[in-house]
Design an enzyme around this catalytic site. Sequence first.
Site, PDB file in Angstrom:
ATOM      1  N   ARG A   1       5.100 -13.708 -11.760  1.00 28.89           N
ATOM      2  CA  ARG A   1       5.387 -12.264 -11.721  1.00 28.89           C
ATOM      3  C   ARG A   1       5.332 -11.685 -10.315  1.00 28.89           C
ATOM      4  O   ARG A   1       5.739 -10.545 -10.098  1.00 28.89           O
ATOM      5  CB  ARG A   1       4.439 -11.505 -12.664  1.00 28.89           C
ATOM      6  CG  ARG A   1       2.992 -11.567 -12.278  1.00 28.89           C
ATOM      7  CD  ARG A   1       2.079 -11.060 -13.381  1.00 28.89           C
ATOM      8  NE  ARG A   1       1.636  -9.693 -13.178  1.00 28.89           N
ATOM      9  CZ  ARG A   1       0.567  -9.163 -13.755  1.00 28.89           C
ATOM     10  NH1 ARG A   1      -0.146  -9.861 -14.620  1.00 28.89           N
ATOM     11  NH2 ARG A   1       0.218  -7.929 -13.506  1.00 28.89           N
TER      12      ARG A   1
ATOM     13  N   HIS B   1       0.824  -1.209   0.000  1.00 28.66           N
ATOM     14  CA  HIS B   1       0.000   0.000   0.000  1.00 28.66           C
ATOM     15  C   HIS B   1       0.856   1.256   0.000  1.00 28.66           C
ATOM     16  O   HIS B   1       0.540   2.241  -0.641  1.00 28.66           O
ATOM     17  CB  HIS B   1      -0.914   0.010   1.230  1.00 28.66           C
ATOM     18  CG  HIS B   1      -2.083  -0.901   1.069  1.00 28.66           C
ATOM     19  ND1 HIS B   1      -2.760  -1.422   2.120  1.00 28.66           N
ATOM     20  CD2 HIS B   1      -2.668  -1.376  -0.034  1.00 28.66           C
ATOM     21  CE1 HIS B   1      -3.741  -2.196   1.671  1.00 28.66           C
ATOM     22  NE2 HIS B   1      -3.699  -2.178   0.364  1.00 28.66           N
TER      23      HIS B   1
ATOM     24  N   ARG C   1      -9.054  -1.390 -15.103  1.00 31.31           N
ATOM     25  CA  ARG C   1      -9.033  -2.670 -14.381  1.00 31.31           C
ATOM     26  C   ARG C   1     -10.205  -2.681 -13.399  1.00 31.31           C
ATOM     27  O   ARG C   1     -10.068  -2.308 -12.235  1.00 31.31           O
ATOM     28  CB  ARG C   1      -7.712  -2.812 -13.616  1.00 31.31           C
ATOM     29  CG  ARG C   1      -6.483  -3.045 -14.508  1.00 31.31           C
ATOM     30  CD  ARG C   1      -5.239  -3.214 -13.655  1.00 31.31           C
ATOM     31  NE  ARG C   1      -4.130  -3.818 -14.353  1.00 31.31           N
ATOM     32  CZ  ARG C   1      -3.067  -3.128 -14.803  1.00 31.31           C
ATOM     33  NH1 ARG C   1      -2.984  -1.820 -14.637  1.00 31.31           N
ATOM     34  NH2 ARG C   1      -2.084  -3.763 -15.408  1.00 31.31           N
TER      35      ARG C   1
ATOM     36  N   CYS D   1      -1.194  -3.194 -23.476  1.00 35.45           N
ATOM     37  CA  CYS D   1      -1.518  -2.498 -22.224  1.00 35.45           C
ATOM     38  C   CYS D   1      -0.711  -2.998 -21.029  1.00 35.45           C
ATOM     39  O   CYS D   1      -0.979  -2.606 -19.898  1.00 35.45           O
ATOM     40  CB  CYS D   1      -3.011  -2.595 -21.935  1.00 35.45           C
ATOM     41  SG  CYS D   1      -3.571  -4.279 -21.702  1.00 35.45           S
TER      42      CYS D   1
ATOM     43  N   ARG E   1     -12.114  -3.529 -18.755  1.00 33.46           N
ATOM     44  CA  ARG E   1     -11.857  -4.968 -18.695  1.00 33.46           C
ATOM     45  C   ARG E   1     -12.807  -5.586 -17.681  1.00 33.46           C
ATOM     46  O   ARG E   1     -12.954  -5.075 -16.566  1.00 33.46           O
ATOM     47  CB  ARG E   1     -10.412  -5.223 -18.259  1.00 33.46           C
ATOM     48  CG  ARG E   1     -10.131  -6.693 -18.090  1.00 33.46           C
ATOM     49  CD  ARG E   1      -8.680  -6.950 -17.893  1.00 33.46           C
ATOM     50  NE  ARG E   1      -8.240  -6.599 -16.555  1.00 33.46           N
ATOM     51  CZ  ARG E   1      -6.970  -6.655 -16.178  1.00 33.46           C
ATOM     52  NH1 ARG E   1      -6.046  -7.000 -17.055  1.00 33.46           N
ATOM     53  NH2 ARG E   1      -6.617  -6.356 -14.955  1.00 33.46           N
TER      54      ARG E   1
ATOM     55  N   GLU F   1      -2.883 -12.672 -23.586  1.00 25.70           N
ATOM     56  CA  GLU F   1      -1.896 -12.749 -22.498  1.00 25.70           C
ATOM     57  C   GLU F   1      -1.540 -14.189 -22.153  1.00 25.70           C
ATOM     58  O   GLU F   1      -0.751 -14.441 -21.251  1.00 25.70           O
ATOM     59  CB  GLU F   1      -2.373 -11.962 -21.272  1.00 25.70           C
ATOM     60  CG  GLU F   1      -3.792 -12.208 -20.841  1.00 25.70           C
ATOM     61  CD  GLU F   1      -4.247 -11.266 -19.733  1.00 25.70           C
ATOM     62  OE1 GLU F   1      -3.431 -10.522 -19.171  1.00 25.70           O
ATOM     63  OE2 GLU F   1      -5.450 -11.283 -19.432  1.00 25.70           O
TER      64      GLU F   1
ATOM     65  N   ASN G   1       2.294  -8.269 -19.264  1.00 22.36           N
ATOM     66  CA  ASN G   1       2.685  -8.683 -17.908  1.00 22.36           C
ATOM     67  C   ASN G   1       2.448 -10.180 -17.737  1.00 22.36           C
ATOM     68  O   ASN G   1       3.300 -10.918 -17.244  1.00 22.36           O
ATOM     69  CB  ASN G   1       1.875  -7.925 -16.849  1.00 22.36           C
ATOM     70  CG  ASN G   1       2.011  -6.434 -16.998  1.00 22.36           C
ATOM     71  OD1 ASN G   1       2.950  -5.968 -17.633  1.00 22.36           O
ATOM     72  ND2 ASN G   1       1.089  -5.673 -16.435  1.00 22.36           N
ATOM     73  N   ASP G   2       1.272 -10.618 -18.149  1.00 22.00           N
ATOM     74  CA  ASP G   2       0.970 -12.051 -18.038  1.00 22.00           C
ATOM     75  C   ASP G   2       1.584 -12.841 -19.183  1.00 22.00           C
ATOM     76  O   ASP G   2       2.020 -13.971 -18.982  1.00 22.00           O
ATOM     77  CB  ASP G   2      -0.549 -12.262 -18.006  1.00 22.00           C
ATOM     78  CG  ASP G   2      -1.097 -12.021 -16.614  1.00 22.00           C
ATOM     79  OD1 ASP G   2      -0.499 -12.536 -15.657  1.00 22.00           O
ATOM     80  OD2 ASP G   2      -2.097 -11.290 -16.482  1.00 22.00           O
TER      81      ASP G   2
HETATM   82  C1  PEP Z   1      -1.151  -7.672 -18.379  1.00 20.30           C
HETATM   83  O1  PEP Z   1      -1.213  -8.847 -17.992  1.00 20.30           O
HETATM   84  O2  PEP Z   1      -0.227  -7.239 -19.107  1.00 20.30           O
HETATM   85  C2  PEP Z   1      -2.179  -6.693 -17.983  1.00 20.30           C
HETATM   86  C3  PEP Z   1      -2.206  -5.486 -18.495  1.00 20.30           C
HETATM   87  O3  PEP Z   1      -3.071  -7.057 -17.041  1.00 20.30           O
HETATM   88  P1  PEP Z   1      -2.756  -7.204 -15.470  1.00 20.30           P
HETATM   89  O4  PEP Z   1      -1.412  -6.585 -15.219  1.00 20.30           O
HETATM   90  O5  PEP Z   1      -3.861  -6.518 -14.766  1.00 20.30           O
HETATM   91  O6  PEP Z   1      -2.764  -8.688 -15.298  1.00 20.30           O
HETATM   92 MG    MG Z   2      -3.035  -9.621 -17.208  1.00 22.65          MG
END
Ligand code: PEP
Ligand code: MG
Length: 575
Positions: free
Chosen positions: A469, A195, A302, A506, A338, A435, A458-459
């Site tokens: 991650r 946080h 999100r 994204c 999303r 993803e 990211n995923d």
């Molecule tokens: C991602 O996975 O790149 C993404 C944008 O979604 P999140 O980070 O919320 O999983």
């Molecule tokens: Mg994701």
Amino acid sequence: MSFTIHGIGVSGGIAIGHAQLMTHAGLDVPRYAVPPHQAADESARFEAAVKQVRTEFEELRASVPATAPAEFAAFINLHLMILNDSTLSVAPRRIIETENCNAEWALRIQADALLAQFDEIEDEYLRERRADVIQVAERVMKTLSGQPGYVPPPRSDAAQSLILVAHDLSPADVVQFKQHRFASFITDLGGTTSHTAVVARSLAIPSIVALHRARQLIRENDLVIVDGTQGVVIVGPDEQVLAEYQLRQHQFDLERQKLRRLRDRRAVTLDGVAVELQANIEQPADVVDARDNGATGIGLYRSEFLFLNRDDLPDEDEQFEAYRKVAVEMDGMPVTIRTYDLGADKDDVQERVTTNPALGLRAIRLCLTEPRRFITQLRAMLRASHYGKINILIPMLATAAEIEQTLALIQQAKQSLDDEGVSYDRGIKVGGMIEVPAAALALGIFVRKLDFLSIGTNDLIQYTLAIDRTDDTVAHLYDPLHPAVLNLIAGIIATANKAKVPVALCGEMAGDTALTRLLLAFGLRQYSMHIAHLLDVKQIILKSDYARLKPLARKMLRATDPAKLLALLEKLNSA
Ligand code: PEP
Ligand code: MG
């Protein structure tokens, strides 16, 4: 004596000032015996301390300015919930009475037992709530010992900027911190998703967490340099270092000012390639900053954040209001919402324990097992689409069957609104996040069935490289430049462009200025990123020549040697 301490920079920039230390209550207190006839008084002393802290929290909650990020109120609510839980507020009284001990000791015993339970939890998000329990317990401890529970106001004799040095800061501390205007804060504790870090980013001042021993090593009034970009604290710098950082700070400030002038410029390359730079947001209040930084849309809202930190579920009307607000405030610009991506590290169902949450019942998989809850969200999104330009984005799709089932549920939600005569945008677009490597490799299914795609790097990186991650111990292996990752991303963009299906990116890569040109050369025309990076990325786009980048990017796709890849990237970024 001059020395440096390294931590995790959570908010960039440079601050130079004098240290103001915050006292640390700690939970390490001695035990002393309380005679049985005084146990009731001791128990009452504990109860009074809890009551006082509760009142302080409630007053803080009432004093949160309307402009403050919504996290502030959410964090105070979370701390109130922890305080009100009988394990912290009632159980210590029983310990005082049965063990005839002091209130501080009883609180310590009970807090230790509670924290031991947190150590068993695998889910990182929940494990990090351990820090919240400590913060609440410490606040009660401080009250018991008669110390002030708050961040002290800056010393009035301070002519210069002040750097607050704390062992840890609670969200409640930070609310006050915001009012007191320190130039920076640094803490011993806190991870990147703690946080403290989340709030630090929303304050947009240089700050560093996870310094481990800063509170112990830095003395009151020491001259301190905080380099939030590099995550470095320099204590007692000599004149040369100080002059160097003053210059860097000046340059950084000038750079930010200059960047602000780009706010309303269209993001177009030197050779006329136009790019959309959109914002990732977590809550409706973020729209103000997104617009302030020139976002041409919301590329990723999100929505799951609406479901976190609470005991109940947001009903259709609450969701509708949140989505409508964003749509209206974006004033006709696209808003891609999303559907909730719960599960994995963002779990609302705390009792569900799985061995591999990231590979488990997460995102669309979870939605499809709970069609009623999912349809509630879809109806809210559709209703809000009447008030602006909303797109629906589905996370973590991997199979044709998931797409079909999702589209059928969207159809069902539309039908129910038609039956009730409720308006919605009949042309609303439905897109999918790419993803999961399976989706990237079988993209044909996705471009045929969906209106647009958004690459969640990211995923995608997590699943391609088999790297959790959220796990610090393998963070060094998380590599956006891995040839497999680069080829997957370039392939997705090329296939989508060929099929004329709009494709955005994204994940965090979209806001990484070292990768802006590479993605541009791959054919990306829609980036969606953390708000703070929008203007930096725009500046790079404005200085890029797409035609010159393409051949270099092609070379990068053929390269497999990491050193060669880095050298090519450097060449591309200086072209
Ligand atoms: C991602 O996975 O790149 C993404 C944008 O979604 P999140 O980070 O919320 O999983
Ligand atoms: Mg994701």
